[in-house]
Motif scaffolding. Sequence first.
Motif, PDB file in Angstrom:
ATOM      1  N   ARG A   7      56.851  65.305  -2.655  1.00 52.55           N
ATOM      2  CA  ARG A   7      55.789  64.983  -2.122  1.00 52.55           C
ATOM      3  C   ARG A   7      56.148  63.799  -1.074  1.00 52.55           C
ATOM      4  NH1 ARG A   7      50.093  62.672  -4.641  1.00 52.55           N
ATOM      5  NH2 ARG A   7      51.814  61.431  -5.743  1.00 52.55           N
ATOM      6  N   VAL A   8      56.002  63.816   0.500  1.00 52.13           N
ATOM      7  CA  VAL A   8      56.490  62.989   1.225  1.00 52.13           C
ATOM      8  C   VAL A   8      55.149  62.327   1.668  1.00 52.13           C
ATOM      9  CG1 VAL A   8      57.568  62.721   3.333  1.00 52.13           C
ATOM     10  CG2 VAL A   8      58.420  64.074   1.848  1.00 52.13           C
ATOM     11  N   THR A   9      54.751  61.051   1.856  1.00 54.08           N
ATOM     12  CA  THR A   9      53.841  60.333   2.662  1.00 54.08           C
ATOM     13  C   THR A   9      54.572  59.065   3.224  1.00 54.08           C
ATOM     14  OG1 THR A   9      53.691  59.243   0.498  1.00 54.08           O
ATOM     15  CG2 THR A   9      51.758  61.090   0.989  1.00 54.08           C
ATOM     16  N   GLY A  78      48.003  51.863  -5.290  1.00 48.98           N
ATOM     17  CA  GLY A  78      48.345  52.505  -6.351  1.00 48.98           C
ATOM     18  C   GLY A  78      49.648  52.331  -6.925  1.00 48.98           C
ATOM     19  N   ARG A  79      49.674  52.664  -8.152  1.00 49.04           N
ATOM     20  CA  ARG A  79      51.063  52.378  -8.814  1.00 49.04           C
ATOM     21  C   ARG A  79      52.230  53.253  -8.185  1.00 49.04           C
ATOM     22  NH1 ARG A  79      51.519  48.294 -11.770  1.00 49.04           N
ATOM     23  NH2 ARG A  79      52.620  49.351 -13.661  1.00 49.04           N
ATOM     24  N   ARG A  80      52.024  54.303  -7.374  1.00 52.88           N
ATOM     25  CA  ARG A  80      52.908  55.133  -6.701  1.00 52.88           C
ATOM     26  C   ARG A  80      53.611  53.998  -5.416  1.00 52.88           C
ATOM     27  NH1 ARG A  80      54.211  60.622  -6.078  1.00 52.88           N
ATOM     28  NH2 ARG A  80      55.318  60.768  -4.121  1.00 52.88           N
ATOM     29  N   ASP A  81      52.717  53.580  -4.784  1.00 51.94           N
ATOM     30  CA  ASP A  81      53.052  52.652  -3.941  1.00 51.94           C
ATOM     31  C   ASP A  81      53.712  51.187  -4.262  1.00 51.94           C
ATOM     32  OD1 ASP A  81      52.046  54.253  -1.856  1.00 51.94           O
ATOM     33  OD2 ASP A  81      50.160  52.945  -1.617  1.00 51.94           O
ATOM     34  N   ASP A  82      53.286  50.913  -5.596  1.00 56.09           N
ATOM     35  CA  ASP A  82      54.013  49.764  -6.292  1.00 56.09           C
ATOM     36  C   ASP A  82      55.493  50.170  -6.373  1.00 56.09           C
ATOM     37  OD1 ASP A  82      51.909  48.249  -6.079  1.00 56.09           O
ATOM     38  OD2 ASP A  82      51.101  48.554  -8.322  1.00 56.09           O
ATOM     39  N   LEU A  83      55.779  51.420  -6.793  1.00 53.47           N
ATOM     40  CA  LEU A  83      57.208  51.902  -7.346  1.00 53.47           C
ATOM     41  C   LEU A  83      57.863  51.839  -5.862  1.00 53.47           C
ATOM     42  CD1 LEU A  83      55.979  54.712  -9.897  1.00 53.47           C
ATOM     43  CD2 LEU A  83      57.687  52.515 -10.279  1.00 53.47           C
ATOM     44  N   LEU A  84      57.300  52.554  -4.725  1.00 55.55           N
ATOM     45  CA  LEU A  84      58.098  52.566  -3.569  1.00 55.55           C
ATOM     46  C   LEU A  84      58.442  51.097  -3.182  1.00 55.55           C
ATOM     47  CD1 LEU A  84      56.124  55.431  -1.684  1.00 55.55           C
ATOM     48  CD2 LEU A  84      58.393  55.331  -2.538  1.00 55.55           C
ATOM     49  N   ASP A 123      65.819  60.301  -6.280  1.00 49.11           N
ATOM     50  CA  ASP A 123      66.078  60.924  -5.169  1.00 49.11           C
ATOM     51  C   ASP A 123      64.763  60.994  -4.617  1.00 49.11           C
ATOM     52  OD1 ASP A 123      68.497  61.498  -7.048  1.00 49.11           O
ATOM     53  OD2 ASP A 123      69.179  62.341  -5.280  1.00 49.11           O
ATOM     54  N   ALA A 124      63.746  61.565  -5.196  1.00 48.00           N
ATOM     55  CA  ALA A 124      62.405  61.638  -4.773  1.00 48.00           C
ATOM     56  C   ALA A 124      61.990  60.429  -3.835  1.00 48.00           C
ATOM     57  CB  ALA A 124      61.383  62.208  -5.675  1.00 48.00           C
ATOM     58  N   MET A 125      62.350  59.311  -4.791  1.00 42.97           N
ATOM     59  CA  MET A 125      61.757  58.016  -3.819  1.00 42.97           C
ATOM     60  C   MET A 125      62.465  57.694  -2.496  1.00 42.97           C
ATOM     61  SD  MET A 125      61.684  55.358  -7.230  1.00 42.97           S
ATOM     62  CE  MET A 125      60.701  55.608  -8.534  1.00 42.97           C
ATOM     63  N   LEU A 126      63.846  57.817  -2.723  1.00 42.75           N
ATOM     64  CA  LEU A 126      64.736  58.014  -1.299  1.00 42.75           C
ATOM     65  C   LEU A 126      63.911  58.703  -0.244  1.00 42.75           C
ATOM     66  CD1 LEU A 126      67.026  56.256  -0.075  1.00 42.75           C
ATOM     67  CD2 LEU A 126      68.250  58.238  -0.686  1.00 42.75           C
ATOM     68  N   LEU A 180      71.384  56.793   3.869  1.00 40.87           N
ATOM     69  CA  LEU A 180      70.840  58.289   4.297  1.00 40.87           C
ATOM     70  C   LEU A 180      71.466  59.258   3.902  1.00 40.87           C
ATOM     71  CD1 LEU A 180      69.001  59.861   6.309  1.00 40.87           C
ATOM     72  CD2 LEU A 180      70.502  59.314   8.155  1.00 40.87           C
ATOM     73  N   HIS A 181      72.898  59.236   3.921  1.00 42.73           N
ATOM     74  CA  HIS A 181      73.689  60.213   3.370  1.00 42.73           C
ATOM     75  C   HIS A 181      73.487  60.600   1.678  1.00 42.73           C
ATOM     76  CE1 HIS A 181      75.866  56.545   1.957  1.00 42.73           C
ATOM     77  NE2 HIS A 181      76.655  57.475   1.112  1.00 42.73           N
ATOM     78  N   SER A 182      72.687  59.780   0.998  1.00 39.52           N
ATOM     79  CA  SER A 182      72.597  59.849  -0.208  1.00 39.52           C
ATOM     80  C   SER A 182      71.477  60.870  -0.506  1.00 39.52           C
ATOM     81  CB  SER A 182      72.263  58.470  -0.978  1.00 39.52           C
ATOM     82  OG  SER A 182      73.283  57.775  -0.894  1.00 39.52           O
ATOM     83  N   LEU A 183      70.486  61.021   0.598  1.00 36.60           N
ATOM     84  CA  LEU A 183      69.576  62.107   0.580  1.00 36.60           C
ATOM     85  C   LEU A 183      69.784  63.539   0.288  1.00 36.60           C
ATOM     86  CD1 LEU A 183      67.292  61.356   3.553  1.00 36.60           C
ATOM     87  CD2 LEU A 183      66.644  60.996   1.215  1.00 36.60           C
ATOM     88  N   PRO A 184      69.130  64.353  -0.545  1.00 40.67           N
ATOM     89  CA  PRO A 184      69.407  65.667  -0.786  1.00 40.67           C
ATOM     90  C   PRO A 184      69.768  66.105   0.602  1.00 40.67           C
ATOM     91  CG  PRO A 184      67.775  65.136  -2.137  1.00 40.67           C
ATOM     92  CD  PRO A 184      68.175  63.939  -1.156  1.00 40.67           C
TER      93      PRO A 184
END
Length: 258
Positions: A7-9, A78-84, A123-126, A180-184
């Motif tokens: 999920r991308v935000t 929220g916690r998601r943004d804290d983690l990001l 990876d999802a965080m990146l 950037l190169h570490s992204l899928p």
Amino acid sequence: MPSRATRVTPPAGLAPTFSDAASDAASDAASDAAAAPAHTAVKDPAPAPAAAEPDPTGAAPPGAAPVAASPVRRPRTGRRDDLLQAAARLFAERGFRGVGIEQIGAAVGIRGPGIYRHFASKDAMLTELLVGISQHLLQGAQTVLSADPSASDALDRLVRRHVEFAVGNPDLIVIHDRDLHSLPAPDEHEVRRLQRAYVELWVGVLRRLRPELTAPAARVRAHAIFGLINSTPHSSGALDPAVRATTLQAMAIAAATA
């Protein structure tokens, strides 16, 4: 395109996300309902105050607090943004491959499997950080140009938006340059697609200002301006953010119109 599982935000600090606020509120409400005695009466909620009609001119309502001129990070939702935010800080400090997902969770007080409620993997965080900021910059430029401003006004607004990002988010610039190169692969391609579209919006504005410029020449200028503005990781502690923003804006405008 981004992988289906991600999920991308826009990243925290630029555009708040409300998914966690909503889910946390729903969870709290469910817990309260389960804990309440069966005979407890439920009061009718007080009617919500009527929303004020927006001013079609965009002017602030009377008595509203003035908007700060310097870039301001928005509150987390929220916690998601804290983690990001924790992930951005740790990735910038240690590199993507030097940080474990457990370390990110521990930085915000989440231990064990709780972190997987929000992200399936590191990876999802990146992906959310880098695809999110690319979307944010492109959408901001599209919003500027949708109002059909003059070329000089469009340039001023584009510069201000990019400076606001760079001053407020130096960690994301470091991560982009190094990881950037570490992204899928699909997500890296999406970042590059979004960035190409963003560059071309700048190219159009620069060529309106200087009609004699070819598209390649305008593209070189656009990248030079980005390099100047994106220098904030090297000067983030040297000056007050508002002073840095003013300096970068003036220099970027001068470079664009030279």
